[in-house]
Motif scaffolding. Sequence first.
Motif, mmCIF file in Angstrom:
data_model
loop_
_atom_site.group_PDB
_atom_site.id
_atom_site.type_symbol
_atom_site.label_atom_id
_atom_site.label_comp_id
_atom_site.label_asym_id
_atom_site.label_seq_id
_atom_site.Cartn_x
_atom_site.Cartn_y
_atom_site.Cartn_z
ATOM 1 N N MET A 4 -44.634 1.286 16.534
ATOM 2 C CA MET A 4 -45.459 0.812 15.429
ATOM 3 C C MET A 4 -46.587 -0.088 15.934
ATOM 4 S SD MET A 4 -45.458 0.933 12.057
ATOM 5 C CE MET A 4 -45.947 0.072 10.632
ATOM 6 N N LYS A 5 -46.279 -0.959 16.895
ATOM 7 C CA LYS A 5 -47.294 -1.854 17.432
ATOM 8 C C LYS A 5 -48.455 -1.072 18.036
ATOM 9 C CE LYS A 5 -47.796 -5.778 20.533
ATOM 10 N NZ LYS A 5 -47.140 -6.660 21.472
ATOM 11 N N ASP A 6 -48.163 0.024 18.736
ATOM 12 C CA ASP A 6 -49.211 0.843 19.331
ATOM 13 C C ASP A 6 -50.085 1.502 18.276
ATOM 14 O OD1 ASP A 6 -48.421 0.219 21.897
ATOM 15 O OD2 ASP A 6 -47.089 1.942 22.065
ATOM 16 N N ASP A 7 -49.518 1.862 17.114
ATOM 17 C CA ASP A 7 -50.301 2.461 16.047
ATOM 18 C C ASP A 7 -51.358 1.490 15.531
ATOM 19 O OD1 ASP A 7 -48.838 4.801 16.209
ATOM 20 O OD2 ASP A 7 -47.461 4.227 14.611
ATOM 21 N N VAL A 8 -50.980 0.246 15.355
ATOM 22 C CA VAL A 8 -51.928 -0.762 14.891
ATOM 23 C C VAL A 8 -53.028 -0.933 15.925
ATOM 24 C CG1 VAL A 8 -52.200 -3.208 14.315
ATOM 25 C CG2 VAL A 8 -50.220 -1.948 13.492
ATOM 26 N N ASN A 9 -52.655 -1.001 17.174
ATOM 27 C CA ASN A 9 -53.621 -1.172 18.245
ATOM 28 C C ASN A 9 -54.653 -0.038 18.238
ATOM 29 O OD1 ASN A 9 -54.839 -2.279 20.448
ATOM 30 N ND2 ASN A 9 -53.187 -1.868 21.867
ATOM 31 N N LYS A 10 -54.213 1.200 18.024
ATOM 32 C CA LYS A 10 -55.126 2.342 17.979
ATOM 33 C C LYS A 10 -56.106 2.225 16.812
ATOM 34 C CE LYS A 10 -51.971 5.576 20.163
ATOM 35 N NZ LYS A 10 -51.110 6.736 19.968
ATOM 36 N N LEU A 11 -55.654 1.708 15.683
ATOM 37 C CA LEU A 11 -56.540 1.536 14.531
ATOM 38 C C LEU A 11 -57.622 0.505 14.823
ATOM 39 C CD1 LEU A 11 -53.966 1.559 11.602
ATOM 40 C CD2 LEU A 11 -55.613 3.335 12.177
ATOM 41 N N PHE A 12 -57.261 -0.581 15.491
ATOM 42 C CA PHE A 12 -58.233 -1.622 15.796
ATOM 43 C C PHE A 12 -59.242 -1.171 16.842
ATOM 44 C CE2 PHE A 12 -55.157 -5.276 14.568
ATOM 45 C CZ PHE A 12 -55.354 -4.980 13.232
ATOM 46 N N THR A 13 -58.816 -0.317 17.773
ATOM 47 C CA THR A 13 -59.725 0.097 18.836
ATOM 48 C C THR A 13 -60.864 0.977 18.326
ATOM 49 O OG1 THR A 13 -58.288 1.954 19.441
ATOM 50 C CG2 THR A 13 -58.014 -0.101 20.685
ATOM 51 N N GLN A 14 -60.775 1.486 17.110
ATOM 52 C CA GLN A 14 -61.886 2.269 16.572
ATOM 53 C C GLN A 14 -63.149 1.422 16.417
ATOM 54 O OE1 GLN A 14 -61.483 3.642 12.518
ATOM 55 N NE2 GLN A 14 -60.373 1.803 11.942
ATOM 56 N N PHE A 15 -62.986 0.099 16.374
ATOM 57 C CA PHE A 15 -64.134 -0.794 16.211
ATOM 58 C C PHE A 15 -64.793 -1.160 17.541
ATOM 59 C CE2 PHE A 15 -61.534 -1.786 12.430
ATOM 60 C CZ PHE A 15 -62.462 -1.487 11.457
ATOM 61 N N LYS A 16 -64.116 -0.955 18.663
ATOM 62 C CA LYS A 16 -64.652 -1.373 19.957
ATOM 63 C C LYS A 16 -65.934 -0.609 20.287
ATOM 64 C CE LYS A 16 -63.279 -2.861 24.423
ATOM 65 N NZ LYS A 16 -62.257 -3.027 25.385
ATOM 66 N N ASN A 17 -66.917 -1.354 20.769
ATOM 67 C CA ASN A 17 -68.248 -0.844 21.129
ATOM 68 C C ASN A 17 -69.045 -0.315 19.939
ATOM 69 O OD1 ASN A 17 -67.961 -1.396 23.923
ATOM 70 N ND2 ASN A 17 -66.698 0.422 24.120
ATOM 71 N N LYS A 18 -68.667 -0.704 18.737
ATOM 72 C CA LYS A 18 -69.398 -0.307 17.518
ATOM 73 C C LYS A 18 -70.104 -1.538 16.945
ATOM 74 C CE LYS A 18 -67.718 3.940 17.120
ATOM 75 N NZ LYS A 18 -66.644 4.486 16.427
ATOM 76 N N ASP A 19 -71.227 -1.291 16.273
ATOM 77 C CA ASP A 19 -71.897 -2.355 15.533
ATOM 78 C C ASP A 19 -71.183 -2.527 14.203
ATOM 79 O OD1 ASP A 19 -73.930 -2.981 17.393
ATOM 80 O OD2 ASP A 19 -75.041 -1.201 16.789
ATOM 81 N N VAL A 20 -70.791 -3.771 13.905
ATOM 82 C CA VAL A 20 -70.005 -4.046 12.704
ATOM 83 C C VAL A 20 -70.595 -5.215 11.927
ATOM 84 C CG1 VAL A 20 -67.836 -3.190 13.697
ATOM 85 C CG2 VAL A 20 -68.421 -5.597 13.927
ATOM 86 N N ILE A 21 -70.193 -5.284 10.669
ATOM 87 C CA ILE A 21 -70.448 -6.438 9.814
ATOM 88 C C ILE A 21 -69.085 -7.039 9.503
ATOM 89 C CG2 ILE A 21 -71.331 -7.240 7.592
ATOM 90 C CD1 ILE A 21 -73.205 -4.771 7.643
ATOM 91 N N VAL A 22 -68.963 -8.353 9.693
ATOM 92 C CA VAL A 22 -67.685 -9.033 9.491
ATOM 93 C C VAL A 22 -67.841 -10.042 8.370
ATOM 94 C CG1 VAL A 22 -65.868 -10.394 10.575
ATOM 95 C CG2 VAL A 22 -67.174 -8.769 11.953
ATOM 96 N N ASP A 23 -67.043 -9.888 7.299
ATOM 97 C CA ASP A 23 -66.998 -10.866 6.219
ATOM 98 C C ASP A 23 -65.895 -11.867 6.533
ATOM 99 O OD1 ASP A 23 -69.012 -9.645 4.720
ATOM 100 O OD2 ASP A 23 -67.592 -8.338 3.689
ATOM 101 N N LEU A 24 -66.255 -13.162 6.445
ATOM 102 C CA LEU A 24 -65.329 -14.229 6.796
ATOM 103 C C LEU A 24 -65.047 -15.117 5.596
ATOM 104 C CD1 LEU A 24 -67.163 -15.161 10.085
ATOM 105 C CD2 LEU A 24 -65.011 -13.920 9.925
ATOM 106 N N ARG A 25 -63.987 -15.887 5.719
ATOM 107 C CA ARG A 25 -63.683 -16.876 4.675
ATOM 108 C C ARG A 25 -64.861 -17.827 4.505
ATOM 109 N NH1 ARG A 25 -57.463 -18.759 5.652
ATOM 110 N NH2 ARG A 25 -56.605 -16.656 5.637
ATOM 111 N N GLY A 26 -65.001 -18.358 3.308
ATOM 112 C CA GLY A 26 -66.078 -19.306 3.033
ATOM 113 C C GLY A 26 -67.417 -18.653 2.798
ATOM 114 N N ASP A 27 -67.409 -17.399 2.345
ATOM 115 C CA ASP A 27 -68.643 -16.654 2.056
ATOM 116 C C ASP A 27 -69.591 -16.605 3.249
ATOM 117 O OD1 ASP A 27 -67.949 -15.883 -0.492
ATOM 118 O OD2 ASP A 27 -68.817 -17.669 -1.431
ATOM 119 N N TYR A 28 -69.057 -16.447 4.434
ATOM 120 C CA TYR A 28 -69.855 -16.334 5.646
ATOM 121 C C TYR A 28 -69.788 -14.893 6.136
ATOM 122 C CZ TYR A 28 -71.569 -17.273 10.364
ATOM 123 O OH TYR A 28 -72.280 -17.245 11.539
#
Length: 63
Positions: A1-25
Motif C-alpha cells: 500500500m505504501k508503494d501505491d501512494v508513492n507512485k501517485l505522488f511521483t506523477q507530480f515530479k518534474n511538472k509545473d504545479v500550483i499549490v494551494d496552502l493554508r491561510g489562503d496562500y
Amino acid sequence: MKDDVNKLFTQFKNKDVIVDLRGDYQTEGKVVAIDNYLNIVLENDNGLETIKGGNIILISIKE
C-alpha cells in the motif's frame, strides 16, 4: 500500500504545479522532490522553496 501512494505522488515530479496552502496562500513552480508525507521542494523564480505537507490543501498540475 505504501508503494501505491508513492507512485501517485511521483506523477507530480518534474511538472509545473500550483499549490494551494493554508491561510489562503498559493505558490507555483516545478516539483523537484516529493515524499510520502507530501513535503515538496519547488523550483520557482525565487529559487528553491520547501513546503511542509501539512500545510498543503491542494496540488494541481499546471496546464
